[in-house]
Design a protein around this motif. Structure first.
Motif, mmCIF file in Angstrom:
data_model
loop_
_atom_site.group_PDB
_atom_site.id
_atom_site.type_symbol
_atom_site.label_atom_id
_atom_site.label_comp_id
_atom_site.label_asym_id
_atom_site.label_seq_id
_atom_site.Cartn_x
_atom_site.Cartn_y
_atom_site.Cartn_z
ATOM 1 N N UNK A 125 42.253 49.926 16.045
ATOM 2 C CA UNK A 125 43.310 49.810 16.881
ATOM 3 C C UNK A 125 43.579 48.356 17.571
ATOM 4 N N UNK A 126 42.145 47.621 17.784
ATOM 5 C CA UNK A 126 42.240 46.494 18.319
ATOM 6 C C UNK A 126 42.644 45.523 17.050
ATOM 7 N N UNK A 127 42.398 45.614 15.767
ATOM 8 C CA UNK A 127 42.953 44.974 14.778
ATOM 9 C C UNK A 127 44.403 44.943 14.591
ATOM 10 N N UNK A 128 44.909 46.399 14.399
ATOM 11 C CA UNK A 128 46.224 46.557 14.214
ATOM 12 C C UNK A 128 47.346 46.091 15.430
ATOM 13 N N UNK A 129 46.654 46.183 16.788
ATOM 14 C CA UNK A 129 47.554 45.497 17.610
ATOM 15 C C UNK A 129 47.659 44.064 17.352
ATOM 16 N N UNK A 130 46.499 43.185 17.041
ATOM 17 C CA UNK A 130 46.472 41.960 16.674
ATOM 18 C C UNK A 130 47.295 41.571 15.363
ATOM 19 N N UNK A 135 35.240 41.929 9.689
ATOM 20 C CA UNK A 135 34.127 42.707 10.551
ATOM 21 C C UNK A 135 34.235 44.080 10.341
ATOM 22 N N UNK A 136 35.559 44.592 10.499
ATOM 23 C CA UNK A 136 35.728 45.889 10.426
ATOM 24 C C UNK A 136 35.311 46.666 9.066
ATOM 25 N N UNK A 187 40.833 42.126 23.483
ATOM 26 C CA UNK A 187 40.515 43.348 22.710
ATOM 27 C C UNK A 187 39.743 43.138 21.571
ATOM 28 N N UNK A 188 40.006 41.884 20.676
ATOM 29 C CA UNK A 188 39.373 41.510 19.413
ATOM 30 C C UNK A 188 37.929 41.409 19.844
ATOM 31 N N UNK A 189 37.686 40.337 20.752
ATOM 32 C CA UNK A 189 36.393 39.913 21.084
ATOM 33 C C UNK A 189 35.361 41.217 21.458
ATOM 34 N N UNK A 190 35.949 42.055 22.175
ATOM 35 C CA UNK A 190 35.328 43.112 22.539
ATOM 36 C C UNK A 190 35.238 44.199 21.385
ATOM 37 N N UNK A 191 36.065 44.145 20.457
ATOM 38 C CA UNK A 191 35.710 45.028 19.212
ATOM 39 C C UNK A 191 34.790 44.364 18.421
ATOM 40 N N UNK A 192 34.492 43.056 18.461
ATOM 41 C CA UNK A 192 33.255 42.549 17.766
ATOM 42 C C UNK A 192 32.016 42.966 18.588
ATOM 43 N N UNK A 209 43.800 33.681 11.772
ATOM 44 C CA UNK A 209 42.286 33.358 11.445
ATOM 45 C C UNK A 209 41.632 34.579 12.331
ATOM 46 N N UNK A 210 41.718 34.856 13.654
ATOM 47 C CA UNK A 210 41.294 36.121 14.297
ATOM 48 C C UNK A 210 41.559 37.415 13.676
ATOM 49 N N UNK A 211 42.942 37.573 13.236
ATOM 50 C CA UNK A 211 43.223 38.581 12.718
ATOM 51 C C UNK A 211 42.502 38.953 11.381
#
Length: 372
Positions: free
Chosen positions: A276-281, A243-244, A316-321, A235-237
């Protein structure tokens, strides 16, 4: 190891994406949020009619009999559109353990779920670190007596059954199918529209048929735990992808000093960080889903990969948001603009997973144990 979706999985993704794009519109989500309903019934029914709720359910219950990869596909598309439906609770927290470990009678609970007539849920969290099971089950005659507290249980009051993990005295961890009316359900605060509850079991008695699969050897709890984590990171992915996409379109069209924001180097660098954060996840999510689909052959590092995915989702994903909000300026905080839903969902699942620091600790323990 090939993370490319096959033809069937690609068609499934296209079907889910098209349906959710059509159903989970901004206007419909706004109307739902004003209604006070626990979930959007229209979207839930549409998913059922399209056969998407039955993707990982057995064919005997009207499902497609598919597995973890296909479930991940569905959950990512739900997250990408922040669709307020109990897919995670019903499928990842409940259906997956029942399919794998349930008796024929227990699996019969899945048929109404396939039709969208009911929903199920599971109690993954307790007070303390993620993955803790302090709730106890004491054998009493031909049944069990359950005592303990579960926290942040989604749709507890709305579900037909709640899967309750508990330690059976002298045996191991088991999972019990408990009716909501038999426990104390107290609402808990939620950052999203999803209803969360504290479920208290104070000497709740259940029959022997409530024990999932009839055994308490830890296997059903392990399946529930892993499915809970794999579903949350999936779901987070989807959330960070949605969001991106929203942020990318915004900086392309929003002008500052007679130039689109996307033409400023500082903006492109920040968008790059989000990507980058998205792809890592994404990589960790698909690696975990693939290992779960492969089963025992990949048992040696499933939990490590899921911990890596959880760290990325909670950190990282929360920081990306936050970056996405920053690039939107003030409108990013406006509840009439859709970005706030993505931020709330990312924070919610980051908390459910225990947070980034907790996942780093978990990963350290797992790596040390493997090295030893």
């Amino acid at each position: 190891m090939d993370f490319n979706l096959d033809e069937t999985q690609q068609e499934l993704r296209g079907l889910a994406a098209d349906l959710l794009t059509r159903e989970a519109t901004q206007e419909r989500l706004e109307a739902f949020e004003k209604s006070g309903a626990p979930y959007e019934v229209g979207i839930w029914k549409a998913l059922a009619q399209a056969g998407l709720l039955g993707i990982c359910l057995p064919e005997e219950q009207g499902g497609a009999g598919l597995g973890q990869i296909e479930l991940t596909v569905i959950l990512r598309e739900v997250g990408a559109r922040v669709a307020p439906v109990p897919t995670y609770a019903s499928l990842a927290l409940a259906a997956v353990p029942i399919v794998r470990h349930g008796t024929a009678e227990q699996k019969s609970l899945l048929a109404p779920l396939n039709e969208g007539e009911t929903l199920l849920t599971g109690a993954y969290r307790e007070i303390g670190p993620a993955g803790l099971v302090a709730t106890t089950a004491r054998r009493d005659g031909d049944g069990f007596v359950l005592t303990g507290v579960k926290t942040f249980v989604p749709y507890a009051a709305e579900a037909s059954r709640i899967l309750i993990p508990a330690q059976v005295e002298g045996e191991g961890a088991g999972v019990f199918l408990v009716e909501p009316g038999d426990v104390s359900i107290k609402p808990q605060p939620s950052a999203t529209t999803e209803p969360l509850a504290r479920v208290e079991l104070d000497g709740v008695r259940v029959g022997a048929d409530a024990l999932l699969g009839g055994v308490a050897d830890g296997a059903a709890w392990e399946t529930l735990r892993r499915s809970a984590v794999a579903g949350a990171v999936a779901l987070s992915s989807g959330v960070i992808e949605g969001a991106l996409n929203l942020t990318t379109e915004y900086v392309k069209t929003r002008e500052q000093f007679d130039r689109p924001l996307a033409q400023f180097q500082a903006v492109t660098m920040q968008i790059g960080d989000v990507y980058i954060a998205k792809r890592a996840l994404d990589v960790a999510v698909w690696a975990g889903a693939w290992r779960l689909a492969e089963g025992a052959r990949m048992e040696n590092d499933i939990d490590e990969v899921l911990a890596i995915a959880s760290f990325n989702a909670a950190g990282p994903v929360v920081k990306a948001l936050y970056t996405c909000q920053h690039l939107h300026g003030g409108i990013g905080l406006d509840v009439t603009y859709p970005l706030h839903r993505y931020f709330a969902w990312a924070k919610h699942y980051g908390h459910l997973l225990g947070g980034a620091e907790d996942q780093l600790d978990t990963l350290g323990v797992l790596v040390a144990a493997r090295e030893a």
